[in-house]
Scaffold this motif. Structure first.
Motif, short mmCIF file in Angstrom:
data_model
loop_
_atom_site.label_atom_id
_atom_site.label_comp_id
_atom_site.label_asym_id
_atom_site.label_seq_id
_atom_site.Cartn_x
_atom_site.Cartn_y
_atom_site.Cartn_z
N MET B 24 -12.23 27.60 44.67
CA MET B 24 -10.94 28.21 44.38
C MET B 24 -9.96 27.18 43.80
N THR B 25 -9.35 27.54 42.66
CA THR B 25 -8.25 26.73 42.12
C THR B 25 -6.95 27.30 42.65
N VAL B 26 -6.08 26.42 43.15
CA VAL B 26 -4.80 26.89 43.69
C VAL B 26 -3.66 26.28 42.88
N ILE B 82 -12.89 30.75 24.13
CA ILE B 82 -12.44 31.66 25.19
C ILE B 82 -12.74 31.03 26.54
N PRO B 83 -11.71 30.90 27.38
CA PRO B 83 -11.92 30.17 28.64
C PRO B 83 -12.81 30.96 29.60
N THR B 84 -13.46 30.22 30.48
CA THR B 84 -14.29 30.85 31.51
C THR B 84 -13.87 30.28 32.87
N PRO B 85 -12.65 30.59 33.28
CA PRO B 85 -12.15 29.97 34.50
C PRO B 85 -12.79 30.54 35.76
N TYR B 118 -6.25 35.63 27.15
CA TYR B 118 -5.38 36.01 28.27
C TYR B 118 -6.20 36.72 29.35
N ARG B 119 -7.02 37.66 28.90
CA ARG B 119 -7.81 38.48 29.83
C ARG B 119 -8.66 37.61 30.75
N ALA B 120 -9.29 36.58 30.16
CA ALA B 120 -10.19 35.74 30.96
C ALA B 120 -9.40 35.02 32.07
N LEU B 125 -7.30 35.37 38.12
CA LEU B 125 -6.12 34.96 38.88
C LEU B 125 -5.67 36.01 39.89
N THR B 126 -5.43 35.54 41.11
CA THR B 126 -4.83 36.40 42.14
C THR B 126 -3.44 35.86 42.43
#
Lengths: 322, 337
Positions: B24-26, B82-85, B118-120, B125-126
């Motif tokens: 998890m990234t915070v 396109i990012p893949t976070p 943006y969508r990715a 993101l929560t």
């Protein structure tokens, strides 16, 4: 004279200048919309002159609002007057088009310094009496002298009294030019610390150009940063592009920057551009014996030529001038 | 079932549990000079949980200031970036910011067009928002349709409750995150005190009336006088959580052509300047009018909500204190009974 007395004298003066046709517009300050803010205001109708105020939050450099060819009266602190001096030298303005309403200044209060001094208090209103601020919004009102919460540029001010003036208001204040202790302190840091500091400042930049647009001496009709053909500096926020923009702008202001700090105050993220601009001002002072805006009659150092000019910074950048 | 978490320690505990979720990234507020920004944290000690001022808008988390879109090598091969976070949590935004993200969702991922970049980021993101106990002098979220406890855009809303916080899951995504932290949530939500916080906020302007008046005020001479002090910088736009205009620029990195999207603003002179040299918005008044029109008219037409969430950042950031609330009052001020 206190702020309220000065406010009414400024208002009376403005109304008179407009009524007599000596100015089409009076540039001054009115009460801002939030605590600890005064805001620039352009008065054209004598009936509106009562809006003009003077207090410890009149920190913008109003010379930014002078327009060539428009007969203007301007409420000028030392720094505003220094900017006018430079603008006249650069023929951006005609001296006779400007009526300088000179107001001596003990320095303006910095809301960020107040926040640091009283952490956790969200100031809801402020009173000012005899150089003392009383801040409301916390559990109890708190007081602090303006002199202890000055903007950094005001602490380092070299001209608190207007350099040029047509209508002096208020009593002159004692000058207290401290020189360049900030520049010396920064220069004394090890190179890696200086680099880290510059990088930290640059990393905050959003490229919003508030610094440039608030600057009274950024008068180019088209800015190099906006040019696409050729593109002198890339847009966006890659660190090298941000640094290139700020360094190029600083160099463009060398010998012209009046050290008012408007750029620093305008920045929405608190980038401290004084590390560039003050260094250049110190260099110009040392190499050419000149300080922008302080002497109406002195030539601009980078627009004049003398056989005695120091060449060392070109020929041997490491060597100190004699 | 409500898990009441109390004071700062409780926020610390919540963050600790978020950081303990594998992968998890915070993102949380961290100090930057005198201010605070949302940035990635790796330990709770980095987070600034009791910053009294406004943390800089979290917009850059979803729309980076400079965002690589694609690159093209010497062989002409184009690679999209396109990012893949991995999963991420944005912790500690205020309800206005969460609502701004709900707005950005409509811009970038609503209707029949979706921006894949943006969508990715957005899907990963929560959003955990922190309800407001007390508005700042610059806050006007209630005017724009939000509120100090508005759940719109949040996945989890931490609602002030006594000296603590009650954890309210607003969405399925929020419920899943709460489950992962083991913190119990209040299911039905709805703080009974919600109406009283921020009731005194101004301007008291009806946004529908403001829109109607603006639509008839394109040639109003007051645009000139009300915006005369504007410096024409982009501080208001770049500090705004819902401004989203961008430009696309090509550059070169290590012999590779890179196409990037960068933040842009209608306040810049070059924004509408055309190749011919003509500029349909040549003056500062034209440009500021567009800012108002876009936020309070065009966005309502296009996205069903204003492009302003009343966070008040621009009111504080404007170098000359050109207060958008004063313009709202000037054009929509008589609209509320």
């Amino acid at each position: 004279m206190n702020g309220a007395g000065l406010s009414s004298r400024i208002a009376e003066t403005a109304a008179r200048l407009l009524s007599e046709g000596r100015a089409e517009v009076v540039i001054g300050f009115e009460q801002g919309s939030i605590p600890m803010r005064a805001t620039p205001c352009l008065i054209t109708d004598p009936a509106d002159a009562g809006r003009l105020i003077w207090n410890a939050f009149c920190s913008n450099n109003l010379a930014r609002y002078l327009v060539p060819g428009r007969k203007s009266a301007i409420v000028a602190k030392g720094c505003d007057s220094r900017a006018i001096v430079e603008l006249v030298k650069e023929r951006r303005l005609k001296r006779e088009d400007v009526v300088v309403i000179g107001v001596p200044c003990r320095g303006m209060a910095d809301p960020s310094a107040i926040a640091r001094r009283f952490p956790g208090i969200c100031v809801s209103s402020v009173d000012e009496t005899d150089g003392m601020l009383t801040l409301y919004g916390g559990p109890e009102p708190v007081s602090v002298p303006v002199s202890e919460v000055l903007h950094a540029s005001c602490r380092l001010c070299a001209a608190r009294n207007p350099v040029i003036c047509d209508i002096p208001l208020g009593d002159p204040v004692v000058e207290n030019d401290p020189g360049f202790p900030d520049v010396e302190a920064f220069a004394a840091l090890p190179a890696d610390e200086r680099r880290a500091r510059v990088e930290a400042e640059m990393s905050k930049c959003l490229r919003c150009y508030a610094c440039r647009n608030a600057c009274p001496l950024c008068t180019c009709e088209s800015c190099f940063a906006d040019s696409s053909q050729p593109q002198w500096v890339a847009r966006g926020t890659h660190p090298e592009d941000v640094l290139a923009f700020h360094v190029m702008r600083a160099m463009h202001l060398a010998g012209r920057c009046v050290e008012c700090g408007a750029c620093v105050r305008a920045c929405p993220t608190g980038v401290d551009l004084s590390i560039f601009n003050r260094r250049l001002a110190a260099d110009v002072a040392e190499l050419f014996g000149s300080r922008a805006g302080l002497d109406e009659n002195a030539p601009q150092p980078l627009a004049a030529y003398s056989m005695d000019d120091s060449q060392d910074f070109i020929l041997d950048p490491g060597r100190k001038p004699e | 079932m409500t898990d009441e978490i109390t004071g700062r320690d409780a926020l610390v505990r919540f963050l600790e549990r978020l950081l303990a979720i594998p992968g998890m990234t915070v993102y949380a507020p961290v100090a930057e000079g005198d201010g605070a920004v949302f940035d990635r944290i790796s330990s709770v000690s980095e987070a600034l949980l009791d910053f009294p001022g406004a943390v800089r808008s979290p917009r850059h988390i979803l729309t980076p200031m400079t965002e690589k879109l694609l690159s093209m090598g010497p062989d002409g091969r184009v690679e999209e970036a396109i990012p893949t976070p991995g999963p991420a949590v944005l912790f500690g935004v205020r309800p206005c910011d969460a609502r701004a993200i709900a707005f950005l969702d409509r811009v970038y991922a609503g209707g029949d067009r979706t921006d894949p970049y943006y969508r990715a980021r957005r899907d990963a993101l929560t959003i955990v928002s922190l309800g407001c106990r007390e508005p700042r002098p610059t806050c006007f979220c209630t005017t724009t349709g939000g509120g100090p406890l508005s759940p719109e855009g949040s996945d989890i809303l931490l609602e002030p409750s006594g000296k603590g916080w009650s954890v309210r899951a607003v969405s399925e995504k929020g419920r899943a995150l709460a489950d992962a932290t083991g913190i119990a949530v209040e299911s039905d939500g709805g703080n009974p005190d919600a109406g009283s916080i921020g009731a005194e906020m101004t301007p008291r302007v009806d946004i529908a009336v403001l829109k109607k008046v603006l639509d008839e005020s394109f040639d109003d001479p007051r645009w000139q006088t009300l915006t005369a002090k504007c410096l024409g910088c982009g501080a208001c736009s770049f500090i705004c959580p819902s401004c989203h205009c961008f430009d696309i620029v090509d550059g070169e990195e290590d012999g590779v052509t890179v196409r990037s999207r960068i933040w842009d603003t209608c306040q810049f002179k070059a924004f509408t300047k055309q190749a011919s040299g003509h500029d349909p918005r040549p003056t500062g008044a034209d440009r500021f009018r567009h800012r108002m029109m876009h936020k309070f008219s065009y966005c309502i037409d296009s996205y069903g909500m204003p492009g302003c969430v009343g966070c008040g950042r621009c009111v504080e950031a404007c170098p000359v204190n050109l207060d958008i609330r004063r313009l709202m009052e000037a054009f929509g001020g008589d609209g509320l009974e």
